[in-house]
Design a protein around this motif. Structure first.
Motif, PDB file in Angstrom:
ATOM      1  N   VAL A 255       0.943  -1.239   0.051  1.00  0.00           N
ATOM      2  CA  VAL A 255       0.185  -0.113   0.000  1.00  0.00           C
ATOM      3  C   VAL A 255       0.807   1.234  -0.158  1.00  0.00           C
ATOM      4  CG1 VAL A 255      -1.633   1.280   1.285  1.00  0.00           C
ATOM      5  CG2 VAL A 255      -1.812  -1.283   1.304  1.00  0.00           C
ATOM      6  N   THR A 256       0.834   2.074  -0.937  1.00  0.00           N
ATOM      7  CA  THR A 256       1.535   3.466  -1.050  1.00  0.00           C
ATOM      8  C   THR A 256       0.795   4.786  -0.757  1.00  0.00           C
ATOM      9  OG1 THR A 256       0.900   3.659  -3.422  1.00  0.00           O
ATOM     10  CG2 THR A 256       3.085   2.374  -2.776  1.00  0.00           C
ATOM     11  N   PRO A 257       1.291   5.560  -0.433  1.00  0.00           N
ATOM     12  CA  PRO A 257       0.603   6.778  -0.004  1.00  0.00           C
ATOM     13  C   PRO A 257      -0.313   7.537  -1.334  1.00  0.00           C
ATOM     14  CG  PRO A 257       2.718   7.050   0.831  1.00  0.00           C
ATOM     15  CD  PRO A 257       2.831   5.782  -0.273  1.00  0.00           C
ATOM     16  N   ASP A 258       0.255   7.601  -2.350  1.00  0.00           N
ATOM     17  CA  ASP A 258      -0.588   7.891  -3.759  1.00  0.00           C
ATOM     18  C   ASP A 258      -1.451   7.107  -4.282  1.00  0.00           C
ATOM     19  OD1 ASP A 258       1.017  10.131  -3.442  1.00  0.00           O
ATOM     20  OD2 ASP A 258       2.446   9.795  -4.890  1.00  0.00           O
ATOM     21  N   ARG A 259      -1.405   5.674  -4.546  1.00  0.00           N
ATOM     22  CA  ARG A 259      -1.966   4.717  -5.003  1.00  0.00           C
ATOM     23  C   ARG A 259      -2.941   4.015  -4.143  1.00  0.00           C
ATOM     24  NH1 ARG A 259       1.960   5.503  -8.858  1.00  0.00           N
ATOM     25  NH2 ARG A 259       1.112   5.262 -10.906  1.00  0.00           N
ATOM     26  N   GLY A 260      -2.728   4.052  -2.889  1.00  0.00           N
ATOM     27  CA  GLY A 260      -3.444   2.977  -1.924  1.00  0.00           C
ATOM     28  C   GLY A 260      -3.059   2.058  -2.214  1.00  0.00           C
ATOM     29  N   TYR A 261      -3.762   0.936  -2.374  1.00  0.00           N
ATOM     30  CA  TYR A 261      -3.698  -0.555  -2.805  1.00  0.00           C
ATOM     31  C   TYR A 261      -2.854  -0.628  -4.095  1.00  0.00           C
ATOM     32  CZ  TYR A 261      -3.953  -5.570  -3.134  1.00  0.00           C
ATOM     33  OH  TYR A 261      -3.767  -7.022  -3.256  1.00  0.00           O
ATOM     34  N   LEU A 262      -1.541  -1.001  -4.190  1.00  0.00           N
ATOM     35  CA  LEU A 262      -0.548  -0.993  -5.292  1.00  0.00           C
ATOM     36  C   LEU A 262      -1.059  -2.396  -6.025  1.00  0.00           C
ATOM     37  CD1 LEU A 262       1.456   0.153  -6.907  1.00  0.00           C
ATOM     38  CD2 LEU A 262       3.215  -1.051  -5.583  1.00  0.00           C
ATOM     39  N   ASP A 263      -1.534  -2.363  -7.559  1.00  0.00           N
ATOM     40  CA  ASP A 263      -1.659  -3.572  -8.195  1.00  0.00           C
ATOM     41  C   ASP A 263      -0.207  -4.350  -8.069  1.00  0.00           C
ATOM     42  OD1 ASP A 263      -1.430  -4.953 -10.770  1.00  0.00           O
ATOM     43  OD2 ASP A 263      -3.469  -4.574 -10.716  1.00  0.00           O
ATOM     44  N   GLU A 264      -0.277  -5.826  -7.770  1.00  0.00           N
ATOM     45  CA  GLU A 264       0.677  -6.385  -7.870  1.00  0.00           C
ATOM     46  C   GLU A 264       1.308  -6.550  -8.870  1.00  0.00           C
ATOM     47  OE1 GLU A 264      -2.703  -8.347  -4.958  1.00  0.00           O
ATOM     48  OE2 GLU A 264      -2.531  -7.388  -6.997  1.00  0.00           O
TER      49      GLU A 264
ATOM     50  N   PHE B  26       5.496  -5.688  -9.157  1.00  0.00           N
ATOM     51  CA  PHE B  26       6.224  -6.722  -9.916  1.00  0.00           C
ATOM     52  C   PHE B  26       7.239  -5.845 -10.694  1.00  0.00           C
ATOM     53  CE2 PHE B  26       6.780 -10.951 -12.087  1.00  0.00           C
ATOM     54  CZ  PHE B  26       7.902 -11.037 -11.974  1.00  0.00           C
ATOM     55  N   ALA B  27       6.722  -5.091 -11.574  1.00  0.00           N
ATOM     56  CA  ALA B  27       7.274  -4.070 -12.580  1.00  0.00           C
ATOM     57  C   ALA B  27       8.348  -3.285 -11.835  1.00  0.00           C
ATOM     58  CB  ALA B  27       6.492  -3.194 -13.601  1.00  0.00           C
ATOM     59  N   ALA B  28       8.027  -2.472 -10.758  1.00  0.00           N
ATOM     60  CA  ALA B  28       8.837  -1.747 -10.055  1.00  0.00           C
ATOM     61  C   ALA B  28       9.944  -2.522  -9.317  1.00  0.00           C
ATOM     62  CB  ALA B  28       8.021  -0.906  -8.975  1.00  0.00           C
ATOM     63  N   LEU B  29       9.699  -3.822  -8.860  1.00  0.00           N
ATOM     64  CA  LEU B  29      10.592  -4.555  -8.232  1.00  0.00           C
ATOM     65  C   LEU B  29      11.845  -4.955  -9.164  1.00  0.00           C
ATOM     66  CD1 LEU B  29      11.559  -6.093  -5.814  1.00  0.00           C
ATOM     67  CD2 LEU B  29       9.917  -7.931  -6.734  1.00  0.00           C
ATOM     68  N   TYR B  30      11.291  -5.302 -10.149  1.00  0.00           N
ATOM     69  CA  TYR B  30      12.271  -5.771 -11.428  1.00  0.00           C
ATOM     70  C   TYR B  30      13.259  -4.784 -11.918  1.00  0.00           C
ATOM     71  CZ  TYR B  30      14.046  -8.329 -15.435  1.00  0.00           C
ATOM     72  OH  TYR B  30      14.633  -8.924 -16.432  1.00  0.00           O
ATOM     73  N   ASP B  31      12.471  -3.611 -11.832  1.00  0.00           N
ATOM     74  CA  ASP B  31      13.319  -2.234 -12.293  1.00  0.00           C
ATOM     75  C   ASP B  31      14.386  -2.015 -11.302  1.00  0.00           C
ATOM     76  OD1 ASP B  31      13.538   0.046 -14.228  1.00  0.00           O
ATOM     77  OD2 ASP B  31      13.174   1.014 -12.262  1.00  0.00           O
ATOM     78  N   TYR B  32      13.985  -1.994  -9.968  1.00  0.00           N
ATOM     79  CA  TYR B  32      15.014  -1.520  -8.943  1.00  0.00           C
ATOM     80  C   TYR B  32      15.923  -2.752  -8.999  1.00  0.00           C
ATOM     81  CZ  TYR B  32      16.305  -0.986  -4.401  1.00  0.00           C
ATOM     82  OH  TYR B  32      17.085  -0.867  -3.055  1.00  0.00           O
ATOM     83  N   LEU B  33      15.725  -3.856  -9.038  1.00  0.00           N
ATOM     84  CA  LEU B  33      16.867  -4.893  -8.681  1.00  0.00           C
ATOM     85  C   LEU B  33      17.841  -4.867 -10.194  1.00  0.00           C
ATOM     86  CD1 LEU B  33      14.784  -8.135  -7.880  1.00  0.00           C
ATOM     87  CD2 LEU B  33      16.208  -7.011  -6.439  1.00  0.00           C
TER      88      LEU B  33
ATOM     89  N   THR C 151       0.106 -12.820 -15.708  1.00  0.00           N
ATOM     90  CA  THR C 151       1.007 -11.663 -15.334  1.00  0.00           C
ATOM     91  C   THR C 151       1.170 -10.648 -16.090  1.00  0.00           C
ATOM     92  OG1 THR C 151       1.949 -12.921 -13.386  1.00  0.00           O
ATOM     93  CG2 THR C 151       3.057 -10.796 -13.938  1.00  0.00           C
ATOM     94  N   THR C 152       1.221  -9.370 -15.976  1.00  0.00           N
ATOM     95  CA  THR C 152       1.166  -8.258 -16.957  1.00  0.00           C
ATOM     96  C   THR C 152       2.403  -8.235 -17.796  1.00  0.00           C
ATOM     97  OG1 THR C 152       1.383  -5.756 -17.425  1.00  0.00           O
ATOM     98  CG2 THR C 152       2.509  -6.831 -15.364  1.00  0.00           C
ATOM     99  N   TYR C 153       2.274  -7.868 -19.201  1.00  0.00           N
ATOM    100  CA  TYR C 153       3.301  -7.600 -20.370  1.00  0.00           C
ATOM    101  C   TYR C 153       4.054  -6.429 -19.602  1.00  0.00           C
ATOM    102  CZ  TYR C 153       1.463 -11.346 -23.167  1.00  0.00           C
ATOM    103  OH  TYR C 153       1.212 -12.390 -23.767  1.00  0.00           O
TER     104      TYR C 153
ATOM    105  N   VAL D 133      14.552 -12.652 -11.046  1.00  0.00           N
ATOM    106  CA  VAL D 133      13.174 -12.494 -10.189  1.00  0.00           C
ATOM    107  C   VAL D 133      12.222 -13.298 -10.872  1.00  0.00           C
ATOM    108  CG1 VAL D 133      12.453 -10.372 -11.270  1.00  0.00           C
ATOM    109  CG2 VAL D 133      11.661 -10.964  -8.910  1.00  0.00           C
ATOM    110  N   GLY D 134      11.211 -13.716  -9.852  1.00  0.00           N
ATOM    111  CA  GLY D 134      10.138 -14.660 -10.420  1.00  0.00           C
ATOM    112  C   GLY D 134       8.718 -14.166  -9.564  1.00  0.00           C
ATOM    113  N   GLY D 135       7.713 -13.968 -10.400  1.00  0.00           N
ATOM    114  CA  GLY D 135       6.507 -13.789  -9.570  1.00  0.00           C
ATOM    115  C   GLY D 135       5.224 -14.148 -10.419  1.00  0.00           C
ATOM    116  N   GLU D 136       4.156 -13.768  -9.718  1.00  0.00           N
ATOM    117  CA  GLU D 136       2.789 -13.960 -10.082  1.00  0.00           C
ATOM    118  C   GLU D 136       2.043 -12.649  -9.669  1.00  0.00           C
ATOM    119  OE1 GLU D 136       1.803 -17.768  -8.792  1.00  0.00           O
ATOM    120  OE2 GLU D 136       2.210 -16.979  -6.768  1.00  0.00           O
ATOM    121  N   GLU D 137       0.950 -12.368 -10.516  1.00  0.00           N
ATOM    122  CA  GLU D 137       0.132 -11.493 -10.444  1.00  0.00           C
ATOM    123  C   GLU D 137      -0.800 -11.584  -9.005  1.00  0.00           C
ATOM    124  OE1 GLU D 137      -3.573 -11.597 -10.187  1.00  0.00           O
ATOM    125  OE2 GLU D 137      -2.975 -14.094 -10.802  1.00  0.00           O
ATOM    126  N   SER D 138      -0.473 -12.613  -8.264  1.00  0.00           N
ATOM    127  CA  SER D 138      -1.490 -12.728  -7.115  1.00  0.00           C
ATOM    128  C   SER D 138      -0.529 -12.314  -5.726  1.00  0.00           C
ATOM    129  CB  SER D 138      -1.793 -14.074  -6.804  1.00  0.00           C
ATOM    130  OG  SER D 138      -0.651 -15.154  -6.931  1.00  0.00           O
ATOM    131  N   GLY D 139       0.727 -11.682  -6.213  1.00  0.00           N
ATOM    132  CA  GLY D 139       1.286 -11.234  -5.119  1.00  0.00           C
ATOM    133  C   GLY D 139       2.617 -12.259  -4.494  1.00  0.00           C
TER     134      GLY D 139
END
Length: 464
Positions: free
Chosen positions: A254-263, A267-274, A288-290, A324-330
């Motif tokens: 959960v983030t200040p601007d978006r509230g609940y953050l779509d998983e 995932f995209a932010a995490l991959y970009d960060y790593l 999971t998203t393209y 990294v590996g992930g799925e849209e369910s978090g």
């Protein structure tokens, strides 16, 4: 035996079917399987916060011990990923966890984790299912021993070491985090790890409640109202919100601007960060998203798509040395850690990422660079016994267009994924954990997603 079946993530059932005699049969099947495979080391047994989970864990322990195996039993309910980590850390033959994850309190379940700490593949669960039988104890002189241990501290040590190695620092001393355990086994584990890294914690539902407050320990937006209100309130000192599901193998952010953050966005932010400090492909499920692919392309990396189920993510991570590996369910994990989804580790990683740069700012930048992406899903009731038939019949009714847009390709890796000419997609697949068919859609805006979901529902419902 016909009642026990292993789905996407173990065997789950209501307590009418999930009984002690059947749990003992699973314990015997695992003991027989391990013996047949020549695996003689100790076995881990863990459990979640549900009513009766400790008792079921003790049932498994007695069966394993009576078959000659030493058992390392969790001293209290702990997250599933801690058991997976203990298997690798202690070089165990495998492990069993009593959990129904995010399902409501009238459910329970059991999953087997092999010696590599990754989710069991179908070849393994099929072999266990073939060995279901009543307990067949050895003479008492050949029984194994039981030792209760704490799985938390070794996992926390490993998580801190990994995050520091990947990001350069796991210092959260300037960060205020609101954490919601949803009364599950993440309490005193995820929050303790964040606090150990220096974060100031505000806790929600961090008391054990086997009934989960009368709901399901599923960290969806509709179940996290208090957490969202706290994080998005400008008058609080909270910078980020984290929630875990019942066995804390998944997380919500959960983030200040978006509230609940779509998983998908997380995932995209995490991959970009790593990718700022490392390299390597990403593994994502077919649902999971393209956007992950667009982030990869921008960094000169690749993405590998797998069916839904973290076992397939874990297998592909090993095959491709993925970052990294992930799925849209978090559910996510990263290279260098156990190949099992880990909502405890990811809570620390998400907080570290946010401390470096607000996640909202990173997401804004990614969407500006790669285009807006919206995804959602709905469920259509379908008995487990009818799922195979419905999916088979879908092949004969795949349309040439969906909501006025041509179907350019059909991906059958997991159900039917219709790739449309405008870059959007529609996926229909059977759930591996509930008596439903899942309908997913991704497009550039919410209205288009709703149209696609409605089209998917209209496609499936006449077949059920």
């Amino acid at each position: 035996m016909e009642t026990i079946s292993f789905g996407t993530d173990g065997w789950r059932a209501t307590l009418e079917e999930f009984t002690a005699p059947r749990v003992r049969m699973v314990g015997q099947a695992v003991a027989t399987y391990l013996a047949d495979e020549g695996l003689e080391g100790p076995v881990a047994v863990g459990y979640d916060a549900r009513e009766g989970s400790r008792g079921f864990a003790e049932d498994l322990t007695r069966v394993l011990c009576s078959n000659g195996f030493d058992v390392v039993l969790s001293e209290r309910d702990r997250p599933t990923p801690l058991v997976a980590h203990a298997i690798l850390e202690r070089d165990l033959a495998g492990g069993l966890v009593i959990t129904a994850s995010h399902n409501p309190p009238e459910y329970n379940g059991v999953k087997f984790i092999p010696a590599d700490g990754a989710p069991a593949l179908p070849a393994v669960t099929d072999a266990i299912a073939d060995r279901l039988a009543d307990p067949d104890p050895l003479p008492k002189s050949e029984h194994g021993t039981v030792r209760e241990v704490d799985f938390a501290d070794p996992h926390a040590d490993a998580a801190l070491e990994l995050v520091e190695s990947v990001t350069g620092s796991a210092d959260l001393s300037e960060l205020g985090v609101a954490y919601d355990a949803m009364h599950g086994s993440g309490r005193d584990t995820t929050d303790a790890l964040l606090e150990r890294a220096g974060a100031t914690l505000e806790r929600f539902r961090c008391e054990r409640d086997p009934e989960f407050g009368g709901g399901s320990p599923e960290p969806a937006a509709e179940n996290l109202a208090a957490l969202i209100e706290t994080v998005t309130n400008d008058e609080t000192d909270v910078d980020l919100g984290i929630a875990n599901d019942g066995d804390a193998d998944r997380l919500a952010v959960v983030t200040p601007d978006r509230g609940y953050l779509d998983e998908n966005l997380f995932f995209a932010a995490l991959y970009d960060y790593l990718l700022e400090n490392a390299s390597g492909p990403a593994i994502r499920t077919v649902s999971t998203t393209y956007l992950i692919d667009r982030v990869a392309e921008a960094h000169g990396e690749t993405v590998h798509e797998v069916p839904v189920g973290f076992k397939w993510v874990a297998e592909a991570m090993a095959d491709h040395d993925a970052l990294v590996g992930g799925e849209e369910s978090g559910g996510f994990t990263v290279r260098g850690h156990v190949r099992e989804k880990d909502g405890v580790l990811l809570a620390l990683l998400a907080a570290t990422m946010h401390a470096d740069e607000p996640i909202d700012a990173r997401v804004d930048r990614l969407l500006s660079e790669h285009g807006t992406v919206v995804q959602d899903k709905i469920s259509v009731d379908c008995p487990d016994s009818e799922k195979s038939r419905v999916v088979a019949e879908l092949e004969d009714v795949i349309p040439e267009t969906v909501s006025g847009t041509a179907v350019e390709d059909v991906n059958t890796a997991d159900g039917f994924k219709l790739l449309l000419a405008d870059g959007s997609w529609l996926l229909v697949r059977p759930s591996g954990t509930e008596p439903v068919l899942r309908v997913y859609a991704e497009a550039a805006d919410e209205e288009r997603v709703r149209e696609l979901l409605e089209a998917g529902k209209d496609l499936v419902e006449p077949l059920v």
